[in-house]
Design a protein around this motif. Structure first.
Motif, mmCIF file in Angstrom:
data_model
loop_
_atom_site.group_PDB
_atom_site.id
_atom_site.type_symbol
_atom_site.label_atom_id
_atom_site.label_comp_id
_atom_site.label_asym_id
_atom_site.label_seq_id
_atom_site.Cartn_x
_atom_site.Cartn_y
_atom_site.Cartn_z
ATOM 1 N N ASN A 59 9.665 -33.231 -17.160
ATOM 2 C CA ASN A 59 8.749 -33.115 -16.010
ATOM 3 C C ASN A 59 7.533 -34.011 -16.246
ATOM 4 O O ASN A 59 7.359 -34.556 -17.337
ATOM 5 C CB ASN A 59 8.316 -31.642 -15.777
ATOM 6 C CG ASN A 59 7.651 -31.049 -17.002
ATOM 7 O OD1 ASN A 59 6.576 -31.476 -17.404
ATOM 8 N ND2 ASN A 59 8.304 -30.081 -17.636
ATOM 9 N N ALA A 86 -3.974 -33.414 -9.604
ATOM 10 C CA ALA A 86 -3.187 -32.189 -9.788
ATOM 11 C C ALA A 86 -3.618 -31.574 -11.117
ATOM 12 O O ALA A 86 -3.890 -32.308 -12.080
ATOM 13 C CB ALA A 86 -1.708 -32.547 -9.823
ATOM 14 N N SER A 159 2.188 -40.310 -11.166
ATOM 15 C CA SER A 159 3.055 -39.291 -10.566
ATOM 16 C C SER A 159 3.079 -39.321 -9.046
ATOM 17 O O SER A 159 4.011 -38.823 -8.426
ATOM 18 C CB SER A 159 2.601 -37.897 -11.024
ATOM 19 O OG SER A 159 2.758 -37.810 -12.408
ATOM 20 N N GLN A 160 2.017 -39.887 -8.445
ATOM 21 C CA GLN A 160 1.983 -39.937 -6.980
ATOM 22 C C GLN A 160 2.130 -41.377 -6.481
ATOM 23 O O GLN A 160 1.892 -41.630 -5.303
ATOM 24 C CB GLN A 160 0.667 -39.340 -6.477
ATOM 25 C CG GLN A 160 0.469 -37.905 -6.946
ATOM 26 C CD GLN A 160 -0.685 -37.195 -6.253
ATOM 27 O OE1 GLN A 160 -1.350 -37.746 -5.385
ATOM 28 N NE2 GLN A 160 -0.910 -35.956 -6.644
ATOM 29 N N LYS A 186 7.929 -35.758 -4.798
ATOM 30 C CA LYS A 186 7.350 -37.073 -5.118
ATOM 31 C C LYS A 186 8.098 -38.196 -4.393
ATOM 32 O O LYS A 186 9.225 -38.024 -3.963
ATOM 33 C CB LYS A 186 7.402 -37.321 -6.628
ATOM 34 C CG LYS A 186 6.702 -36.265 -7.454
ATOM 35 C CD LYS A 186 5.241 -36.117 -7.102
ATOM 36 C CE LYS A 186 4.508 -35.251 -8.094
ATOM 37 N NZ LYS A 186 3.396 -34.514 -7.507
ATOM 38 N N TYR A 310 -6.349 -31.157 -2.945
ATOM 39 C CA TYR A 310 -5.885 -29.832 -3.288
ATOM 40 C C TYR A 310 -6.865 -28.814 -2.738
ATOM 41 O O TYR A 310 -7.968 -29.185 -2.350
ATOM 42 C CB TYR A 310 -5.746 -29.734 -4.807
ATOM 43 C CG TYR A 310 -4.676 -30.698 -5.280
ATOM 44 C CD1 TYR A 310 -3.336 -30.316 -5.312
ATOM 45 C CD2 TYR A 310 -4.986 -32.011 -5.638
ATOM 46 C CE1 TYR A 310 -2.344 -31.199 -5.698
ATOM 47 C CE2 TYR A 310 -3.991 -32.901 -6.014
ATOM 48 C CZ TYR A 310 -2.690 -32.487 -6.028
ATOM 49 O OH TYR A 310 -1.711 -33.379 -6.377
HETATM 50 C C1 LIG Z 1 -1.075 -36.548 -10.373
HETATM 51 C C2 LIG Z 1 -0.009 -35.698 -11.012
HETATM 52 N N1 LIG Z 1 0.101 -35.686 -12.348
HETATM 53 C C3 LIG Z 1 1.034 -34.964 -12.974
HETATM 54 C C4 LIG Z 1 1.928 -34.187 -12.260
HETATM 55 C C5 LIG Z 1 2.857 -33.325 -13.049
HETATM 56 O O1 LIG Z 1 4.156 -33.325 -12.690
HETATM 57 P P1 LIG Z 1 5.160 -32.112 -12.853
HETATM 58 O O2 LIG Z 1 4.907 -31.158 -11.741
HETATM 59 O O3 LIG Z 1 6.469 -32.823 -12.756
HETATM 60 O O4 LIG Z 1 4.960 -31.516 -14.195
HETATM 61 C C6 LIG Z 1 1.869 -34.170 -10.873
HETATM 62 C C7 LIG Z 1 2.795 -33.372 -10.063
HETATM 63 O O5 LIG Z 1 2.477 -32.356 -9.533
HETATM 64 C C8 LIG Z 1 0.864 -34.945 -10.218
HETATM 65 O O6 LIG Z 1 0.747 -34.971 -8.884
#
Ligand SMILES: Cc1ncc(COP(=O)(O)O)c(C=O)c1O
Length: 367
Positions: A59, A86, A159-160, A186, A310
């Motif tokens: 993840n 996040a 991640s985004q 995503k 958020y």
């Molecule tokens: C900016 C950001 N970093 C990290 C993550 C972490 O990803 P995950 O939910 O796959 O652990 C996310 C996802 O929610 C994210 O949006």
């Protein structure tokens, strides 16, 4: 209700290829870390830059922790990152044993502010972790300059922002190493958890491949203390399909964003900046508006799934409040969180649905 995002629409759009990929894995009898993961890693790396290496993990949060551990950071090392992200970004930093320090954002890009980073660099700062929030590239050139001047590592949280670019170069290739989530919502998302790391140095990739599986060497002896953060074959096979459509899907998102921006330009709202020199991945389309709560209510009553990304900045969550350095000097972030609102955005969003969102917002402002 028009949702703000729709992973099932993405599955339906690529259903026959995804079904084939899943069946191929089921028939193979090999379900975790196999040929699909190897192929995904190779394809993901060459999508960015042939010189880079990719490592699939369980993840995005693990990807962040493994990036830090992979480059040798851990207990006591400070990592500067934005509070507007996040919670996962900060959770990943803490998972690695590092100490997050929160910085403010730039009001235009909504990504970490280089000036705020400079204010936070201290004697135990070891790294900067910019987040390309909503798919908007952070100001990498300025961030890399600060890093160089202060001998700091840079880890991009992409991640985004799968597929976003600055001057034709993909995010994730600017820094030493980059972390991606492949969570279903995503831009490059599977049907379960998944993540991937991109790095220039083969040495880091090899260390992370060992760390993701108990620190094993080829003889399955643990030579360093590691984790279990393996990517499974079904997710890798699905991500291989989605990767082939990523550039097109991102382009569809940008067409919708341009339509929204055009329709809203005279309204009293702040729009996402779309710079000519960048390719925004448009993961989320977020506006800012003084009457945020009223507008949210209005859209929901018109069956438009407006949302908040958020509801809280990291420093406003109970688990982090007043505990993480930098929390008391985040004026732009604090202001942003009173005004942000996320509108529907995904590649399969129909023309009619986009028009319904536009009409509802114009009606709200009686334009
Ligand atoms: C900016 C950001 N970093 C990290 C993550 C972490 O990803 P995950 O939910 O796959 O652990 C996310 C996802 O929610 C994210 O949006």
């Amino acid at each position: 209700m028009i949702p703000f995002g729709d992973p099932s629409a993405s599955y339906q759009a690529h259903k026959s290829e995804i079904d084939q990929a899943i069946n191929r894995v089921l028939d193979s009898g090999w379900y975790v870390l196999g040929t699909e993961v190897d192929a995904f890693e190779e394809e993901f790396a060459s999508f960015h830059d042939k010189e880079f290496h990719a490592v699939g993990v369980a993840n995005g949060t693990d990807a962040i922790a493994l990036c830090l551990r992979g480059i040798g950071l851990g207990c006591g090392d400070e990592v500067i990152t934005p509070s507007h992200t996040a919670v996962a970004t900060v959770a990943g930093i803490e998972q690695a044993g590092c100490t997050p320090i929160l910085a403010d954002i730039d009001p235009i890009t909504r990504c970490i502010s280089p000036e705020s980073i400079e204010k936070r660099v201290g004697t135990i700062t070891r790294a900067i972790m910019p987040v390309h929030i909503y798919g908007q590239p952070a100001q990498m050139h300025k961030i890399l300059e600060i890093a160089k001047a202060n001998n700091l590592a840079v880890i991009e949280d992409c991640s985004q922002a799968h597929g976003a670019e600055i001057h034709g170069r993909k995010v994730g290739t600017f820094a030493d190493i980059a972390a991606y989530s492949c969570y279903p919502t995503k831009n490059l998302g599977g049907t379960g958890d998944g993540g991937v790391i991109l790095c220039r140095a083969k040495e880091f990739a090899e260390k992370i491949k060992s760390l993701r599986q108990y620190g094993w060497n080829e003889a399955r002896e643990s030579i360093i203390p590691g984790f279990n953060s393996r990517l499974d074959e079904v997710q890798a096979a699905i991500l291989r399909v989605k990767l082939q459509h990523l550039a097109d899907d991102n382009a569809k998102r940008r067409v919708i964003a341009l339509r929204y921006n055009q329709a809203f330009k005279k309204l009293p709202i702040t729009l996402p900046a779309l710079a000519d020199t960048e390719l925004h991945a448009m993961h989320l389309y977020v506006i800012e508006c003084d009457r945020r709560d009223e507008l949210m209510e209005y859209l929901r009553s018109h069956k438009i799934g407006a949302s908040l990304h958020y509801p809280l900045a990291v420093h406003q969550h109970t688990a982090f409040a007043q505990r993480i350095g930098g929390w008391d000097d985040l004026p732009v972030t604090d202001q942003f969180y009173k005004r942000n609102i996320t509108l529907p955005m995904y590649p399969e969003l129909s023309n009619n649905a986009v028009q319904r969102v536009i009409d509802a917002i114009r009606d709200f402002f009686q334009d």
